[in-house]
Write a protein that holds these residues in place. Structure first.
Motif, PDB file in Angstrom:
ATOM      1  N   GLU A  57      -4.171  18.480  12.974  1.00  0.00           N
ATOM      2  CA  GLU A  57      -5.294  19.173  13.384  1.00  0.00           C
ATOM      3  C   GLU A  57      -6.456  18.759  12.788  1.00  0.00           C
ATOM      4  OE1 GLU A  57      -6.882  22.361  15.470  1.00  0.00           O
ATOM      5  OE2 GLU A  57      -4.855  22.251  15.458  1.00  0.00           O
ATOM      6  N   ASP A  58      -6.732  18.411  11.547  1.00  0.00           N
ATOM      7  CA  ASP A  58      -7.948  18.234  11.019  1.00  0.00           C
ATOM      8  C   ASP A  58      -8.309  16.696  10.676  1.00  0.00           C
ATOM      9  OD1 ASP A  58      -6.357  17.690   8.667  1.00  0.00           O
ATOM     10  OD2 ASP A  58      -6.921  19.090   7.474  1.00  0.00           O
ATOM     11  N   GLN A  59      -7.520  16.079  11.234  1.00  0.00           N
ATOM     12  CA  GLN A  59      -7.565  14.581  11.329  1.00  0.00           C
ATOM     13  C   GLN A  59      -7.380  13.791  10.209  1.00  0.00           C
ATOM     14  OE1 GLN A  59     -11.065  14.236  13.818  1.00  0.00           O
ATOM     15  NE2 GLN A  59      -9.516  13.697  15.587  1.00  0.00           N
ATOM     16  N   GLN A  60      -7.154  14.666   9.012  1.00  0.00           N
ATOM     17  CA  GLN A  60      -7.221  14.068   7.605  1.00  0.00           C
ATOM     18  C   GLN A  60      -6.236  12.980   7.261  1.00  0.00           C
ATOM     19  OE1 GLN A  60      -9.369  14.450   5.231  1.00  0.00           O
ATOM     20  NE2 GLN A  60     -10.395  15.176   6.845  1.00  0.00           N
ATOM     21  N   VAL A  61      -4.881  13.103   7.773  1.00  0.00           N
ATOM     22  CA  VAL A  61      -3.797  12.068   7.699  1.00  0.00           C
ATOM     23  C   VAL A  61      -4.123  10.590   8.433  1.00  0.00           C
ATOM     24  CG1 VAL A  61      -1.263  11.509   8.369  1.00  0.00           C
ATOM     25  CG2 VAL A  61      -1.920  13.943   7.677  1.00  0.00           C
ATOM     26  N   ALA A  62      -4.737  10.904   9.543  1.00  0.00           N
ATOM     27  CA  ALA A  62      -5.140   9.700  10.296  1.00  0.00           C
ATOM     28  C   ALA A  62      -6.240   8.893   9.270  1.00  0.00           C
ATOM     29  CB  ALA A  62      -5.716  10.053  11.692  1.00  0.00           C
TER      30      ALA A  62
ATOM     31  N   GLN B   8      -6.625   9.333   6.097  1.00  0.00           N
ATOM     32  CA  GLN B   8      -6.102   8.765   4.770  1.00  0.00           C
ATOM     33  C   GLN B   8      -5.136   7.667   5.168  1.00  0.00           C
ATOM     34  OE1 GLN B   8      -3.590  12.176   3.737  1.00  0.00           O
ATOM     35  NE2 GLN B   8      -4.522  12.513   1.915  1.00  0.00           N
ATOM     36  N   TYR B   9      -4.733   7.320   6.342  1.00  0.00           N
ATOM     37  CA  TYR B   9      -3.921   6.172   6.634  1.00  0.00           C
ATOM     38  C   TYR B   9      -4.673   5.122   7.060  1.00  0.00           C
ATOM     39  CZ  TYR B   9       0.669   8.216   5.301  1.00  0.00           C
ATOM     40  OH  TYR B   9       1.743   8.814   4.856  1.00  0.00           O
TER      41      TYR B   9
ATOM     42  N   TRP C 295       0.961  -1.086   0.057  1.00  0.00           N
ATOM     43  CA  TRP C 295       0.180  -0.193   0.046  1.00  0.00           C
ATOM     44  C   TRP C 295       0.910   1.154  -0.053  1.00  0.00           C
ATOM     45  CZ3 TRP C 295      -0.667   3.861   3.940  1.00  0.00           C
ATOM     46  CH2 TRP C 295      -1.798   4.606   3.799  1.00  0.00           C
ATOM     47  N   LYS C 296       0.584   2.106  -0.764  1.00  0.00           N
ATOM     48  CA  LYS C 296       1.447   3.354  -1.165  1.00  0.00           C
ATOM     49  C   LYS C 296       0.968   4.358  -0.074  1.00  0.00           C
ATOM     50  CE  LYS C 296       4.083   3.903  -4.436  1.00  0.00           C
ATOM     51  NZ  LYS C 296       5.664   4.152  -4.398  1.00  0.00           N
ATOM     52  N   ALA C 297       1.960   4.954   0.514  1.00  0.00           N
ATOM     53  CA  ALA C 297       1.748   6.076   1.536  1.00  0.00           C
ATOM     54  C   ALA C 297       1.326   7.387   1.066  1.00  0.00           C
ATOM     55  CB  ALA C 297       2.991   6.149   2.476  1.00  0.00           C
TER      56      ALA C 297
ATOM     57  N   SER D 100      -3.124  12.597  16.418  1.00  0.00           N
ATOM     58  CA  SER D 100      -4.570  12.942  15.533  1.00  0.00           C
ATOM     59  C   SER D 100      -5.742  13.161  16.185  1.00  0.00           C
ATOM     60  CB  SER D 100      -4.798  11.900  14.671  1.00  0.00           C
ATOM     61  OG  SER D 100      -3.689  11.649  13.624  1.00  0.00           O
ATOM     62  N   ASN D 101      -5.533  12.710  17.549  1.00  0.00           N
ATOM     63  CA  ASN D 101      -6.731  13.120  18.645  1.00  0.00           C
ATOM     64  C   ASN D 101      -7.327  14.565  18.516  1.00  0.00           C
ATOM     65  OD1 ASN D 101      -6.579  10.364  19.290  1.00  0.00           O
ATOM     66  ND2 ASN D 101      -5.730  10.734  21.265  1.00  0.00           N
ATOM     67  N   ASP D 102      -8.589  14.656  18.722  1.00  0.00           N
ATOM     68  CA  ASP D 102      -9.177  15.905  18.931  1.00  0.00           C
ATOM     69  C   ASP D 102      -8.747  16.688  20.392  1.00  0.00           C
ATOM     70  OD1 ASP D 102     -10.743  18.058  19.231  1.00  0.00           O
ATOM     71  OD2 ASP D 102     -12.700  16.869  19.123  1.00  0.00           O
TER      72      ASP D 102
END
Length: 181
Positions: free
Chosen positions: A107-112, A114-115, A12-14, A76-78
């Motif tokens: 901050e916006d939790q987008q990376v968590a 995406q992964y 899986w590509k990062a 990634s927590n709020d």
């Protein structure tokens, strides 16, 4: 809530990302991929599982970095809901445990998202091509400091650095669920 990570989706590509640390310095994932790979880990300050492994995590990542394997941590927590995970507290937690890797705020939790990160800690070991090769646990000691522990993450990342592939046998990481908005 206690969760286990999914099994490794080899190859899986990062997805690339740019996040800032608690001091406002920007870090781009692709700049850290490196010829020996990259470990990306989702951690936080308040999780009892992360607290229990923090000293071992600092030691193992320090060794990996000394061997030329790059390491980034993502929180990634709020933190507006969980004050213990605020950027200010990230700085003190990192200092307290001797973290030498960049500790970044999602901050916006987008990376968590995406992964597909599900818990803290959640480890993603990538080869130099950015292909996932490890999605297991730190070691077999669980919540205790065991003198004869098997450092599974350390060994997996060393294997990835050497041959570009991770171990076929991996044990899922276990931890607290990410605190979503």
């Amino acid at each position: 809530m206690l969760l286990d990570t999914p099994i490794c989706d080899y190859g899986w590509k990062a997805p690339d990302f740019t996040l800032k640390d608690a001091n406002g310095n920007a870090f781009t994932m692709s700049d850290h991929l490196g010829e020996k790979g990259l470990l990306i880990m989702f951690i936080c300050n308040h999780c009892p599982y992360v607290k229990a492994i923090a000293t071992r995590l600092a030691a193992d990542t320090k060794q990996l970095m000394a061997e030329g394997i790059n390491v980034l941590a993502v929180m990634s927590n709020d933190y507006h809901d969980v004050e213990a995970d605020s950027p200010k507290n990230m700085l003190s937690f990192a200092k307290q445990h001797g973290f030498e890797f960049a500790y970044l705020v999602d901050e916006d939790q987008q990376v968590a998202k995406q992964y597909g990160a599900v818990c803290t800690p959640d480890f993603f070991g990538f080869n130099y091509l950015g292909e996932l090769q490890y999605r297991g646990r730190l070691d077999d000691a669980r919540l205790q400091d065991a003198p004869n522990r098997e450092p599974e993450l350390l060994q997996a990342m060393q294997m990835i650095a050497a041959i570009g592939k991770g171990p076929k046998q991996q044990t899922a990481s276990m931890g607290c669920s990410i605190k979503w908005r």
